[in-house]
Design an enzyme around this catalytic site. Structure first.
Site, PDB file in Angstrom:
ATOM      1  N   CYS A   1       0.817  -1.227   0.000  1.00  0.00           N
ATOM      2  CA  CYS A   1       0.000   0.000   0.000  1.00  0.00           C
ATOM      3  C   CYS A   1       0.848   1.274   0.000  1.00  0.00           C
ATOM      4  CB  CYS A   1      -0.960   0.007   1.177  1.00  0.00           C
ATOM      5  SG  CYS A   1      -2.052  -1.415   1.180  1.00  0.00           S
TER       6      CYS A   1
ATOM      7  N   ASN B   1     -10.079  -0.069  -0.074  1.00  0.00           N
ATOM      8  CA  ASN B   1      -8.611  -0.025  -0.057  1.00  0.00           C
ATOM      9  C   ASN B   1      -8.076  -0.663  -1.343  1.00  0.00           C
ATOM     10  OD1 ASN B   1      -5.882  -0.423   0.399  1.00  0.00           O
ATOM     11  ND2 ASN B   1      -6.140  -1.080   2.523  1.00  0.00           N
TER      12      ASN B   1
ATOM     13  N   HIS C   1      -3.087   7.337   1.771  1.00  0.00           N
ATOM     14  CA  HIS C   1      -3.569   6.007   1.427  1.00  0.00           C
ATOM     15  C   HIS C   1      -4.956   5.807   2.035  1.00  0.00           C
ATOM     16  CE1 HIS C   1      -3.985   1.812   0.837  1.00  0.00           C
ATOM     17  NE2 HIS C   1      -3.747   1.471   2.091  1.00  0.00           N
TER      18      HIS C   1
HETATM   19  O1  UT7 Z   1      -3.720  -1.026   3.542  1.00  0.00           O
HETATM   20  C1  UT7 Z   1      -2.837  -1.466   4.526  1.00  0.00           C
HETATM   21  C2  UT7 Z   1      -3.163  -0.839   5.786  1.00  0.00           C
HETATM   22  N1  UT7 Z   1      -4.391  -1.368   6.305  1.00  0.00           N
HETATM   23  C3  UT7 Z   1      -4.990  -0.730   7.250  1.00  0.00           C
HETATM   24  O2  UT7 Z   1      -4.526   0.319   7.623  1.00  0.00           O
HETATM   25  C4  UT7 Z   1      -6.188  -1.337   7.929  1.00  0.00           C
HETATM   26  C5  UT7 Z   1      -6.061  -1.163   9.404  1.00  0.00           C
HETATM   27  N2  UT7 Z   1      -7.100  -1.754  10.218  1.00  0.00           N
HETATM   28  C6  UT7 Z   1      -8.411  -1.389  10.192  1.00  0.00           C
HETATM   29  O3  UT7 Z   1      -8.824  -0.612   9.354  1.00  0.00           O
HETATM   30  C7  UT7 Z   1      -9.342  -1.941  11.243  1.00  0.00           C
HETATM   31  O4  UT7 Z   1      -8.592  -2.496  12.280  1.00  0.00           O
HETATM   32  C8  UT7 Z   1     -10.345  -2.980  10.708  1.00  0.00           C
HETATM   33  C9  UT7 Z   1     -11.381  -2.317   9.830  1.00  0.00           C
HETATM   34  C10 UT7 Z   1      -9.615  -4.051   9.940  1.00  0.00           C
HETATM   35  C11 UT7 Z   1     -11.082  -3.641  11.873  1.00  0.00           C
HETATM   36  O5  UT7 Z   1     -11.729  -2.654  12.669  1.00  0.00           O
HETATM   37  P1  UT7 Z   1     -11.671  -2.742  14.253  1.00  0.00           P
HETATM   38  O6  UT7 Z   1     -12.477  -1.652  14.781  1.00  0.00           O
HETATM   39  O7  UT7 Z   1     -10.213  -2.816  14.640  1.00  0.00           O
HETATM   40  O8  UT7 Z   1     -12.437  -4.090  14.530  1.00  0.00           O
HETATM   41  P2  UT7 Z   1     -11.916  -5.415  15.249  1.00  0.00           P
HETATM   42  O9  UT7 Z   1     -10.917  -6.107  14.393  1.00  0.00           O
HETATM   43  O10 UT7 Z   1     -11.520  -5.073  16.638  1.00  0.00           O
HETATM   44  O11 UT7 Z   1     -13.239  -6.247  15.307  1.00  0.00           O
HETATM   45  C12 UT7 Z   1     -14.314  -5.876  16.146  1.00  0.00           C
HETATM   46  C13 UT7 Z   1     -15.393  -6.925  16.040  1.00  0.00           C
HETATM   47  C14 UT7 Z   1     -14.874  -8.353  16.225  1.00  0.00           C
HETATM   48  O12 UT7 Z   1     -15.852  -9.069  16.937  1.00  0.00           O
HETATM   49  P3  UT7 Z   1     -15.617  -9.421  18.495  1.00  0.00           P
HETATM   50  O13 UT7 Z   1     -14.325 -10.197  18.513  1.00  0.00           O
HETATM   51  O14 UT7 Z   1     -15.503  -8.101  19.183  1.00  0.00           O
HETATM   52  O15 UT7 Z   1     -16.825 -10.209  18.841  1.00  0.00           O
HETATM   53  C15 UT7 Z   1     -14.790  -8.876  14.825  1.00  0.00           C
HETATM   54  O16 UT7 Z   1     -14.947 -10.260  14.750  1.00  0.00           O
HETATM   55  O17 UT7 Z   1     -15.976  -6.875  14.733  1.00  0.00           O
HETATM   56  C16 UT7 Z   1     -15.958  -8.177  14.160  1.00  0.00           C
HETATM   57  N3  UT7 Z   1     -15.779  -8.061  12.726  1.00  0.00           N
HETATM   58  C17 UT7 Z   1     -16.807  -7.925  11.870  1.00  0.00           C
HETATM   59  N4  UT7 Z   1     -18.129  -7.899  12.061  1.00  0.00           N
HETATM   60  C18 UT7 Z   1     -18.916  -7.747  10.977  1.00  0.00           C
HETATM   61  C19 UT7 Z   1     -14.631  -8.020  12.038  1.00  0.00           C
HETATM   62  N5  UT7 Z   1     -14.888  -7.893  10.729  1.00  0.00           N
HETATM   63  C20 UT7 Z   1     -16.228  -7.837  10.608  1.00  0.00           C
HETATM   64  C21 UT7 Z   1     -17.092  -7.691   9.505  1.00  0.00           C
HETATM   65  N6  UT7 Z   1     -18.426  -7.649   9.732  1.00  0.00           N
HETATM   66  N7  UT7 Z   1     -16.641  -7.575   8.238  1.00  0.00           N
END
Ligand code: UT7
Length: 326
Positions: free
Chosen positions: A113, A283, A253
């Protein structure tokens, strides 16, 4: 002498897929995706749309905008993580389709990225040393081809597309002095290989003889993205005596709207100066910065001489930023 971006172009696959059209088996929702990322839809390449076909379309769009033809360029650099083939470089496919002269320098570069930022840095060096005079620098990706469509934590985040710029050396300009300062002022390219584990693919030609799938520890990458992109930008501004308020446009990005907001807050820059295309493109890895730049240019708001920052972070981790006058 100054290295300037003369024109921008882009290309997207024909099919846009809104959040609600993602496979039901993913157990995700439009509401979750929008609230956690800002993404409303992504473009997904059809079978006959590839990284090279998108790169070629973006290159043509940039050449048209510059009123140039392939005969006018002597360099092609493609930033991509998702090439059509393991080799040869997508850049050589672009060269063939455009009909660029045989002496043209053409290669791919992979910094995921952060790829477009690195490609601008590579082009800057080659232009400054006179190895080339005018180049097409492209970020093109079909990230949806390497997603694990059973992993809802990553597959909802990515899309396909390409953006391109024409970069050239202008011996009559200077980026900081003169009546009309214009061009690249400075840039940073960084990497920390200790962080390979938090963002990588599960395969590759030399290890598994397959491309593998994307894996990301989202929360950790989020934290590094905010910290490292804002750090790089602040260091660049500081090195040249600028403040965040001097910058008219931030073109970062596009991974997550919450990352853009957090970077803006940490830098202390007005969030409305941050260009955001994450809602419509998701992304697109190395393509996201030039796609966002093209959208800004098309808006008509970008003025000659505007101070601008571009920044990116991706697998490696690799990250970087550029400071320029448009
Ligand atoms: O391009 C390279 C650079 N990439 C980035 O910069 C991406 C960086 N990361 C992010 O943008 C975020 O961390 C994410 C969007 C990937 C995730 O967001 P988050 O607020 O950190 O969510 P999380 O991973 O803490 O997940 C929260 C909850 C989890 O459930 P529990 O464990 O709390 O019960 C996940 O299982 O949301 C759940 N979850 C989803 N639920 C519905 C994760 N993905 C999904 C989904 N739909 N697609």
């Amino acid at each position: 002498m100054s290295v300037v971006i003369r024109a921008v172009g882009s290309a997207l696959p024909a099919r846009a897929v809104p959040n609600d059209d993602l496979p039901a088996a993913l157990e995700t929702s439009d509401q979750w995706i929008k609230s956690r990322t800002g993404i409303a839809q992504r473009y997904i390449a059809a079978e006959d749309e590839t990284t090279s076909s998108l790169a070629i379309a973006a290159a043509r769009s940039a050449l048209d905008s510059a009123r140039l033809t392939a005969a006018d360029i002597d360099g092609i650099i493609v930033a991509t993580t998702t090439p059509d083939l393991t080799f040869p470089a997508v850049a050589t496919m672009v060269q063939r389709e455009l009909g660029a002269p045989a002496g043209t320098l053409a290669f791919d570069l992979q910094a995921v990225c952060a790829g477009f930022i690195y490609a601008v840095g590579a082009a800057d060096g080659l232009l400054q040393t006179g190895r080339m005079r005018r180049a097409i620098v492209i970020g093109s990706e079909t990230m949806t081809r390497i997603l694990n469509w059973e992993d809802r934590t990553t597959c909802v985040l990515f899309g396909d597309g390409a953006g391109a710029v024409i970069m050239e050396r202008d011996d009559s300009l200077d980026a900081l002095t003169g009546a009309n300062p214009r061009g690249l002022i400075d840039l940073q390219m960084n990497a920390d290989g200790n962080l390979i584990d938090i963002l990588h693919t599960t395969g590759g030609p030399s290890s598994t003889q397959s491309v593998g799938h994307l894996y990301m520890a989202g929360k950790e990458v989020f934290r590094h993205a905010v910290e490292k992109m804002s750090g790089a930008v602040l260091q660049l501004l500081d090195a040249h005596g600028f403040t965040p308020d001097d910058v008219k446009w931030y073109v970062p990005h596009q991974a997550n709207q919450r990352i853009l907001a957090a970077v803006a807050a940490r830098i202390g820059a007005p969030p409305e100066r941050f260009i955001s295309t994450v809602a419509s493109h998701a992304n697109t890895s190395a393509a996201s910065v030039p796609l966002a730049l093209h959208e800004l240019e098309q808006s008509g708001e970008l003025q000659r001489g505007d101070l601008m920052v571009m920044a990116g972070l991706g697998g490696g981790l690799a990250w970087g930023a550029t400071l320029l006058r448009w």
